[in-house]
Write a protein that holds these residues in place. Structure first.
Motif, PDB file in Angstrom:
ATOM      1  N   TRP A 152       0.776  -1.279   0.093  1.00 36.22           N
ATOM      2  CA  TRP A 152       0.008  -0.012   0.141  1.00 36.22           C
ATOM      3  C   TRP A 152       0.855   1.055  -0.168  1.00 36.22           C
ATOM      4  CZ3 TRP A 152      -0.074   3.338   4.366  1.00 36.22           C
ATOM      5  CH2 TRP A 152      -1.173   4.550   4.263  1.00 36.22           C
ATOM      6  N   THR A 185       2.096   1.835  -3.597  1.00 33.19           N
ATOM      7  CA  THR A 185       1.483   2.422  -4.354  1.00 33.19           C
ATOM      8  C   THR A 185       0.939   3.825  -4.148  1.00 33.19           C
ATOM      9  OG1 THR A 185      -0.363   1.686  -3.054  1.00 33.19           O
ATOM     10  CG2 THR A 185       0.147   0.279  -4.879  1.00 33.19           C
ATOM     11  N   THR A 186       1.025   4.052  -2.775  1.00 32.58           N
ATOM     12  CA  THR A 186       0.952   5.565  -2.523  1.00 32.58           C
ATOM     13  C   THR A 186       2.021   6.597  -2.866  1.00 32.58           C
ATOM     14  OG1 THR A 186      -0.395   4.843  -0.485  1.00 32.58           O
ATOM     15  CG2 THR A 186       0.359   7.205  -0.620  1.00 32.58           C
ATOM     16  N   GLU A 231       0.772   4.571  -8.713  1.00 32.10           N
ATOM     17  CA  GLU A 231       0.350   3.661  -9.716  1.00 32.10           C
ATOM     18  C   GLU A 231      -0.348   2.373  -9.243  1.00 32.10           C
ATOM     19  OE1 GLU A 231       3.717   2.981 -12.303  1.00 32.10           O
ATOM     20  OE2 GLU A 231       4.191   4.890 -12.851  1.00 32.10           O
ATOM     21  N   PRO A 232      -1.626   2.328  -9.529  1.00 29.58           N
ATOM     22  CA  PRO A 232      -2.371   1.096  -8.989  1.00 29.58           C
ATOM     23  C   PRO A 232      -1.666  -0.316  -9.396  1.00 29.58           C
ATOM     24  CG  PRO A 232      -3.868   2.433  -9.952  1.00 29.58           C
ATOM     25  CD  PRO A 232      -2.580   3.023 -10.399  1.00 29.58           C
ATOM     26  N   LYS A 233      -0.718  -0.316 -10.455  1.00 29.45           N
ATOM     27  CA  LYS A 233      -0.241  -1.764 -10.963  1.00 29.45           C
ATOM     28  C   LYS A 233       0.625  -2.125  -9.691  1.00 29.45           C
ATOM     29  CE  LYS A 233       3.932   0.104 -13.080  1.00 29.45           C
ATOM     30  NZ  LYS A 233       4.610   0.482 -14.413  1.00 29.45           N
ATOM     31  N   TRP A 235      -0.101  -3.008  -7.033  1.00 27.34           N
ATOM     32  CA  TRP A 235      -0.928  -3.793  -6.157  1.00 27.34           C
ATOM     33  C   TRP A 235      -0.735  -5.232  -6.319  1.00 27.34           C
ATOM     34  CZ3 TRP A 235      -2.987  -3.001  -1.630  1.00 27.34           C
ATOM     35  CH2 TRP A 235      -3.119  -1.876  -1.315  1.00 27.34           C
TER      36      TRP A 235
END
Length: 364
Positions: free
Chosen positions: A25, A28-29, A33-35, A37
């Motif tokens: 987490w 990604t923060t 970029e959500p990738k 995850w």
């Protein structure tokens, strides 16, 4: 399956998964970029290992190796790599964040007193949780990364303590192992924080990758338990060799020396020497810990020499008494001496003395 064994096995692995998810987490923060995850999928390996351990080992550990610790390293180390490589320059201010969190808690308490309904209270709890998470997100990146490093090493020690032990390791050996892990974790944390915080190092991505590679290499000692366990000796042909006999008697000591020379203090000394010798980076703490690594390496080599000389003296002394140098070694010296006596007896019977054989011929 015992209830406490099952509970310890599940709770420890759950802590590993939660901590690795916090690391993902945070990546990604920071990266936005959500990738990233997708890194959370590595926890599936830990879930698979949990199922296999519960089925085949009834939740208990394995001999000489902890798969749960190893898979936890696989889950969390990539996130720490990405955070260290990114290393933002956000300003760190702890006091404003703390004030905002206190204000939020105060508002929550006031709203809870004003509204006695269960639905309103649940709503405000959710809102407070969201505010708390947002406040955590505003903490600077360097503080987050250091906190993840610290909790990671602490969780390694606590997790190894909580994990059910196997039948091959005793609680006395486990206590020795945990004490070793505490000192090892402190040295590793100091190495990572002290070297990566140098400004000249942060400007060189090759140095950052090299330091992180050595840091990752030093982590590989945590899944292993060889530093407190002796390798059993068997009466086989391979055990009759001198190196096998030495490993038979001093397996735990030799493994401890090998870890210090090739996994921890040796690589740490090389990295710090390169920083001071090639890149001309000097500070008081860097010089001090370099001297500490030199002292530890020297003492470990001295310990290895003492073990070798003691083993050699034992072999020479027991060979003179025709006694084996290791409990697993057959009595080769005694067998050799017995064989020589039997051969001499056979020769004596087959070939009698010449004088006695000539006496009957003279009488005849």
């Amino acid at each position: 399956m015992e209830l406490m064994v099952l509970l310890n096995a599940l709770v420890t692995r759950l802590l590993f998964v939660l901590h690795s998810l916090i690391g993902v987490w945070r990546v990604t923060t920071v990266k936005k970029e959500p990738k990233y995850w997708l890194l959370a999928l590595l926890n599936l390996l830990l879930c698979l290992e949990t199922g296999l351990t519960l089925k085949f080992k009834q939740g208990r550990g394995y001999k000489w190796f902890s798969p749960a610790i190893f898979l936890y390293l696989i889950c969390i180390v990539p996130s720490l790599w990405l955070l260290e490589i990114h290393h933002g320059t956000q300003y760190c201010g702890n006091e404003p964040g703390a004030v905002q969190v206190n204000v939020s808690n105060q508002d929550f308490n006031q709203s809870r007193e004003s509204n006695h309904g269960s639905e309103g209270t649940d709503h405000h709890i959710i809102q407070t949780a969201k505010v708390f998470v947002n406040q955590l997100s505003t903490i600077c990146e360097t503080v987050w990364t250091l906190a993840l490093h610290q909790t990671f090493l602490l969780l390694l020690v606590v997790g190894r303590w909580l994990l059910p032990i196997g039948v091959e390791i005793t609680r006395d050996q486990l206590s020795q192992l945990l004490l070793m892990f505490v000192g090892t974790a402190a040295d590793i944390l100091e190495f990572a924080s002290e070297t990566l915080d140098i400004e000249d190092v942060r400007k060189n991505y090759v140095l950052i990758n090299a330091i992180l590679a050595v840091w990752t290499w030093s982590m590989l000692q945590f899944p292993l338990d060889l530093a407190v366990q002796h390798i059993g000796c068997k009466a086989s042909a391979s055990a009759r060799r001198i190196p096998s006999l030495l490993l038979c008697r001093y397996s735990a000591e030799l493994w401890n020396i090998g870890v210090s020379l090739f996994i921890q203090d040796g690589p740490f000394f090389i990295v710090r020497s390169i920083l001071m010798g090639h890149f001309r980076i000097f500070n008081q703490m860097l010089v001090f810990f370099t001297a500490k690594n030199i002292l530890v390496v020297t003492l470990q080599l001295y310990r290895l020499a003492v073990i070798t000389l003691d083993f050699r003296a034992t072999v020479v002394q027991k060979s003179r008494k025709e006694v084996c140098c290791c409990p697993c070694e057959p009595y080769e010296a005694h067998a050799h001496a017995t064989g020589l006596q039997e051969n001499e007896m056979k020769e004596f019977v087959a070939f009698p003395p010449k004088e006695e054989s000539q006496v009957p011929s003279e009488d005849h």
